[in-house]
Design a protein around this motif. Sequence first.
Motif, short mmCIF file in Angstrom:
data_model
loop_
_atom_site.label_atom_id
_atom_site.label_comp_id
_atom_site.label_asym_id
_atom_site.label_seq_id
_atom_site.Cartn_x
_atom_site.Cartn_y
_atom_site.Cartn_z
N LEU A 1 59.11 48.22 33.96
CA LEU A 1 59.57 47.95 32.60
C LEU A 1 60.30 46.61 32.51
O LEU A 1 60.31 45.97 31.47
N ASP A 2 60.92 46.18 33.59
CA ASP A 2 61.57 44.87 33.61
C ASP A 2 60.54 43.74 33.70
O ASP A 2 60.71 42.68 33.10
N ARG A 3 59.50 43.99 34.47
CA ARG A 3 58.58 42.91 34.84
C ARG A 3 57.45 42.68 33.84
O ARG A 3 56.91 41.58 33.78
N LEU A 4 57.08 43.71 33.10
CA LEU A 4 55.94 43.57 32.19
C LEU A 4 56.09 42.40 31.20
O LEU A 4 55.13 41.65 31.00
N PRO A 5 57.24 42.21 30.56
CA PRO A 5 57.34 41.10 29.60
C PRO A 5 57.28 39.72 30.25
O PRO A 5 57.10 38.73 29.55
N GLU A 6 57.43 39.66 31.58
CA GLU A 6 57.48 38.37 32.26
C GLU A 6 56.14 37.96 32.87
O GLU A 6 56.03 36.89 33.47
N LEU A 7 55.10 38.78 32.73
CA LEU A 7 53.82 38.50 33.38
C LEU A 7 53.11 37.30 32.74
O LEU A 7 53.10 37.15 31.52
N GLN A 8 52.48 36.49 33.61
CA GLN A 8 51.63 35.41 33.13
C GLN A 8 50.21 35.50 33.68
O GLN A 8 49.27 35.04 33.06
N GLN A 9 50.05 36.10 34.87
CA GLN A 9 48.75 36.21 35.52
C GLN A 9 48.36 37.68 35.66
O GLN A 9 49.19 38.51 36.05
N ILE A 10 47.10 38.00 35.35
CA ILE A 10 46.56 39.34 35.58
C ILE A 10 45.33 39.19 36.46
O ILE A 10 44.37 38.52 36.08
N VAL A 11 45.36 39.81 37.64
CA VAL A 11 44.30 39.67 38.63
C VAL A 11 43.59 41.01 38.77
O VAL A 11 44.23 42.06 38.91
N PHE A 12 42.25 40.98 38.75
CA PHE A 12 41.44 42.19 38.81
C PHE A 12 40.63 42.25 40.09
O PHE A 12 40.12 41.22 40.57
N ASP A 13 40.52 43.45 40.65
CA ASP A 13 39.50 43.73 41.66
C ASP A 13 38.19 43.97 40.91
O ASP A 13 38.20 44.26 39.71
N LYS A 14 37.07 43.88 41.61
CA LYS A 14 35.79 44.04 40.92
C LYS A 14 35.25 45.47 41.04
O LYS A 14 35.20 46.22 40.07
N THR A 15 34.87 45.85 42.27
CA THR A 15 34.18 47.12 42.45
C THR A 15 35.08 48.29 42.13
O THR A 15 36.15 48.45 42.72
N GLY A 16 34.66 49.13 41.20
CA GLY A 16 35.42 50.31 40.84
C GLY A 16 36.53 50.07 39.85
O GLY A 16 37.13 51.01 39.35
N THR A 17 36.81 48.80 39.55
CA THR A 17 37.86 48.47 38.58
C THR A 17 37.22 47.91 37.32
O THR A 17 37.27 48.53 36.25
N LEU A 18 36.63 46.74 37.43
CA LEU A 18 35.86 46.19 36.31
C LEU A 18 34.52 46.89 36.19
O LEU A 18 33.95 46.97 35.10
N THR A 19 34.01 47.37 37.32
CA THR A 19 32.74 48.08 37.33
C THR A 19 33.00 49.57 37.54
O THR A 19 34.11 49.99 37.84
N GLN A 20 31.94 50.36 37.43
CA GLN A 20 32.09 51.81 37.46
C GLN A 20 31.97 52.39 38.86
O GLN A 20 32.15 53.59 39.04
#
Length: 795
Positions: free
Chosen positions: A498-517
């Motif tokens: 809850l402290d860190r969420l408002p301070e985020l600038q970068q969001i990094v995604f894994d591919k397999t199973g995260t962006l894909t099914q």
Amino acid sequence: MSAQQNCFHCHEPVLTGQQFTLDFEQQNRVFCCAGCHAVADTIIQQGLADYYRFRTEPATKADAMPADLAAELASFDSPDVLADLSISQGEISKIELSISGISCAACAWLIERRLKQLTGLYSISVNSSTQRAMIEWYPGQLKLSQILQQIASLGYQASPFAADQEEQTYKEELKRYLKRLAVSGVLSMQVMMLAIALYFGEWTGIDPEHQDYLRWISMLLTTPVAFYAALPFVTSAWRSIHNRKMNMDVPVSLAIYYTYFASAYATLTESGEVYFESVCMFVFFLQLGKFFEYRARSKARDATSNLLKIMPVTATQLIDGQPQNTSAKRLQVGDLILVKAGETLPADGEVVSGSSSVDESMLTGEYLPISKSVGATVLAGSINHDGVLQVQVTQPLALSRLGQIIALQQDTLNQKPELAEKTDQLAQYFVERLLLIALATFLVWFFWIDASRAFWVTLSVLVATCPCALALATPTAITCSLARLNRKHILIKNNKVLDRLPELQQIVFDKTGTLTQGRFSVHKVHLLQAGLDQNQLLNLIAHVERHSEHPIGKAFLPYLRDTLALSDVQIHIGAGISAMHQGQQIRVGHADFCQAEPVDGAMVYLAINQTVLAAIELQDEVRPEVPALLNALKAKGYQLGLLTGDSSSQAERLASQLGFDWLEKGCSPEQKVTVLQQLAAKQQQKIMMVGDGINDSACFHAADVSVTMQGSTDLAKNQADVLILRNDLSLLTTLLAGGEQAARTIKQNLAWAVGYNGIIIPLAVVGLVSPYVAVLGMSFSSLLVVSNSLRLLKS
């Protein structure tokens, strides 16, 4: 073109035509595979067809039951294993099972009705929300393996649930807080009614004996609140004083007992005012916040405790060369174990005989099997696919990588929010000044102004400036934020998020199973010879791949058509499968195995008699909500990165298609950590990592906030800071918005609490605030903070 048909059992698309059908309610029902067909036939033949009439969600896709399932489940009937898993109550044994695949209440009804038909079952209760079942049975009449086999025949996967000692301790602590909440709540209502009578009595006139009577009753009712319900705050305060550091519970305890003893003195001497209702109300509000906080943590534990179901339960130990069933917990370093195809590794170890491919997706998040041969390291919790392995134990289950990760669960659930720590620092500063102000007020009034009023003016200072609002500002907002996000299917496991969420600038995604099914399918078939029939080739590959447990092989199962006779089937670990068909040698696998020239994007090749006929591209479908999610994140100004272990060209195509700002592919878990560390050091930005496997867990620790989803591996769910309880990645925007709202509400609460004290302190010191008004001011301040926090539940 005819409309696409969906499986009657699981509602997935039917790609096998009319191969699997069943008549039900005078209609021809079509199924996607033999597994769903067999499960539906079992359900209907057992007279449980009401399941299909009353269910509210489709069933999970059912895999065909292996022919040797009974042999695999027989290990659960070992006396040593049963002693570890179940509780004996006379002739009856009791066990809790974790059941995956339950999607609605009809699933629970189906399992209960089917098992109640078994001779030897005493009772069964299935909880559809926790996906667990409590079963009591007579071991002399019914075996545990038979119970598990019947559940499997219905299309569900059941395994013994082993609740750890920490979870049991946690539940007992939660019960204690619930009892204290009940005491403070019930008695607060009684004391408030008496306080109203006393207040009105002062305005309208009340006989002294009646007033004394009401005061004595109020004191008796308040005593359990002060000395039982408030005990956790006193214990915490004493611990902080003993460590020479004042936390928020110090002024809380001081206010409670100063007010209680001052009111008790007024009752005994029949002079002054009493404020027992303030004591009760204050304790009740604080206990309510504590109770909600513990409930949130309990939900976090429930969401992650199913992680224990992947812990191996049984093992086949080789003693003097002879296999014996034993409990996985009893394996020691140096023991030799036998792991057959399809079994779960019960301990970390080294392969001493045999070769196979092992599925470590629950540890790595990647779905491609890993070849293992003599000298290779294997990990507890991974699944042996093809061959038979003899493994020498190097770490027992409790000390294995899997066991250590599970042990981290308690630490994860007992972290204190950074905002709460900051509030404690503010409280320490505030308490020290408050005590000095109260002491100075008492001395000045006693020696120089009016000694008779010194005690009550000092009480007014303490009560009016009691840090009720300051104590409630952060925990109530955090609790309401957690409850709101839980209601929206988002579980915060680490309150520091809850402290860190408002301070985020970068969001990094894994591919397999995260962006894909995470489910492979055939994307494109390259026919490398003229005059070939694509359907016949896919049918041939599907028949060959049926002999493999590889996830890639499942991509071809929908193309099974006419039955083909294969012989001399051999699995070549890490390369492919060979077989004989009508005197011809068939090879399916990698380019090198099939002696083929690589085709860009192709992962599987088919060769007949050393002639390469086809190259097949596989794809992992992108989640439908991903494009809109990424566009929304870009609009909010976030930088987006794709960090994946996939080294194929598909990673580049996906990054380009979805518009990522940067891509790093072919990364090992260690390389992923390095990328994130370099990114944070170079750009000085806060980073969120969204992943689904233990290869991402190292990244989870390197990132400021880590997120995973319900459909991810259990190990990823245990390690992540945030768990999205639905397989809907679009809830990420809800999480980010919730963090901003929580931070804004906490700042508002703290601003009011500090501002209120800044105004009321001078007025109380000079005697312009009577204890009665001080109570009202303190109560109003606390209620305002709580009400402001409750607004989070309405958004």
